[in-house]
Enzyme design. Structure first.
Site, short mmCIF file in Angstrom:
data_model
loop_
_atom_site.label_atom_id
_atom_site.label_comp_id
_atom_site.label_asym_id
_atom_site.label_seq_id
_atom_site.Cartn_x
_atom_site.Cartn_y
_atom_site.Cartn_z
N SER A 349 0.99 -1.29 0.03
CA SER A 349 -0.11 0.01 -0.10
C SER A 349 0.95 1.51 0.02
O SER A 349 1.81 1.24 0.49
CB SER A 349 -0.85 -0.06 1.26
N HIS A 436 -7.30 -0.10 6.95
CA HIS A 436 -6.81 -1.25 6.99
C HIS A 436 -6.59 -2.05 8.51
O HIS A 436 -7.23 -2.79 9.15
CB HIS A 436 -5.33 -1.62 6.33
#
Length: 497
Positions: A349, A436
């Site tokens: 990410s 997340h």
């Protein structure tokens, strides 16, 4: 010039009666509200008027004032049309037909006219304050009595606004949901600076949260064999790593890749959110190999890692409606059924807000250094004392910093602090981290040089991060997150300042 052309040309000057709305709908047949609203979203909105009057004052007036777009007479006509849509004496079918006609006019209207429509919906279709007050008083009197349940229901009914019924009528016609989603996308831009629109925005978000509940969504696999129109949408909506063309897209849909999206029955060919997955044999620390069109495909029979390297929301109008966490969970379950050998589910990410954050907090991060690290940095930079601005200027050469560079080590330590310790209201300031970790992942690994593209350097000096989803500890990490404790691996914990 026929009447339909005249109406279209002079749309800002006429009062929309039911008959004229019907004529305009015929004149614009084939485009429909979906196309018109989407196209208009690319046109800059007119500024919010500096001198504002509530719609209740404008409706009673005879002349427009200052920057007001619609005259009081036009505004009263619009209000009459909106009220006719929600009229209790007409059927749902007829109400939907009237809403469709109004939507056709709205899609041809100027930004200022649309804003006046939003204001009318916000201010003229609120709950009746007297009924709410009465119901509230009755509820308070009924507390701890046998009538408490009935009083609560009466209060709930009093709080239901005519605005909700109005919006539901718009959802009744074909493409009506699409129309409302696009309308909110435009509304959100104005709602930031005009608090009068917050009621309408809140009503739409509340309805969308119900209409787009995960139970009503369908998870679909998207492959190279999907319709071309669907593949074009992936190129259009990809928000993390731009898709450079058809060959790039084909690489992302190769045999060692998977792509999944959530779909809603009222938007059947429009992914609301989609995730791109790479099947690998190790945790990746760079994005380039995943985007390399010439790289050979991985043997998926030996793949042990499923890596989510891009998650893109496609609908600005659904801002605040959360289904990304459910997407990841369902994708994990789907992948486990297809590939039983998969052991690790993680991401690669970006860290989108890091560089901006460090620019503001450089002094604080320098202040956290111990004497040894401070001296090493001073020697490496050739300065008698550390200046955060000079340090960040030197960090522009991130690509040239080797693994022993004190500046590189400091940047990575700052990144670890940013991901695990930079909080706002008890949650990470970084939106990707917040997403997340809120879903039960942990910060697993910070990767130097993972993305030295212009975008990667601008966001985070080229760093990226792996978030890992340990399926046995999701609930534990989620509970820790709720209590303000971030789940971080030992290797990232060791980096923190």
């Amino acid at each position: 010039m026929n009447s339909a052309e005249w109406i279209s040309r002079n749309v800002s000057h006429w009062l929309p009666s039911a008959d004229s709305l019907k004529k305009l709908a015929l004149a614009t047949a084939g485009r429909g509200p979906l196309a018109s609203v989407s196209e208009a979203a690319t046109v800059p909105d007119e500024p919010v008027p500096t001198r504002v009057r509530p719609t209740r004052e404008r409706l009673k007036a005879s002349l427009r004032r200052g920057d007001e777009v619609m005259s009081p007479r036009q505004l009263r006509g619009i209000l009459e049309q909106l009220r006719s849509i929600v009229d209790n004496q007409v059927s749902e079918v007829e109400g939907g037909r009237r809403a469709s006609q109004f939507a056709d006019w709205y899609c041809q209207a100027k930004p200022g006219q649309r804003r006046d429509c939003w204001l009318l919906m916000s201010e003229q279709f609120a709950p009746d304050p007297q009924l709410v007050l009465q119901a509230q008083q009755q509820y308070e009197l009924a507390l701890n009595t046998a009538d408490e349940g009935r009083a609560e229901m009466a209060l709930r009914l009093a709080l239901v606004s005519p605005r909700a019924r109005l919006l539901q009528r718009f959802a009744a016609f074909e493409n009506g949901v699409r129309f409302l989603v696009d309308m909110r996308a435009q509304l959100l831009v104005q709602a930031k600076s005009d608090k009068r629109l917050l009621a309408l925005d809140g009503e739409l978000e509340g309805l969308f949260s119900t209409w787009f509940e995960v139970a009503f969504l369908e998870l679909r696999s998207i492959s190279w064999n999907s319709p071309a129109s669907m593949l074009e949408k992936l190129i259009q909506y990809e928000a993390v790593h731009d898709i450079r063309g058809w060959s790039d897209l084909k690489n992302r849909l190769d045999s060692d890749r998977r792509c999944y999206g959530f779909f809603h029955p009222r938007l059947p060919n429009e992914p609301l959110i989609f995730v791109e997955v790479a099947l690998l044999d190790a945790l990746p620390d760079k994005i380039a190999p995943l985007l390399d069109e010439s790289a050979a495909a991985v043997n998926i029979k030996k793949a042990s890692h499923a890596i989510f390297y891009s998650i893109s929301n496609t609908q600005r109008g659904l801002h605040g409606v959360s289904f990304g966490d459910s997407l990841i969970k369902q994708v994990v379950e789907t992948l486990k059924l297809e590939f039983s050998q998969l052991k690790v589910f993680a991401t690669l990410s970006p860290i989108p807000g890091f560089r901006t954050w460090l620019t503001r907090h450089g002094d604080e991060m320098v202040g956290k250094l111990d004497d040894k690290a401070r001296v090493a940095l001073e020697v490496a930079l050739g300065v008698p004392a550390l200046d955060p601005k000079e340090m960040l200027a030197a960090a522009d050469a991130a690509q040239s910093l080797d693994d022993k560079s004190p500046l590189r080590q400091w940047l990575m330590r700052c990144a670890a602090f940013y991901l695990a310790d930079a909080l706002q209201d008890g949650k990470p300031v970084d939106p990707v981290t917040r997403f997340h970790l809120g879903n039960g992942a942990r910060v697993e690994q910070i990767n130097w040089g993972a993305d030295f593209s212009a975008k990667g350097l601008k966001q985070s000096y080229g760093m990226m991060v792996n978030y890992q989803y340990d399926l046995k500890r999701l609930d534990t990490y989620r509970a820790q997150f709720a209590s303000g404790k971030m789940a971080v691996s030992s290797r990232v914990r060791a980096l923190r300042l």
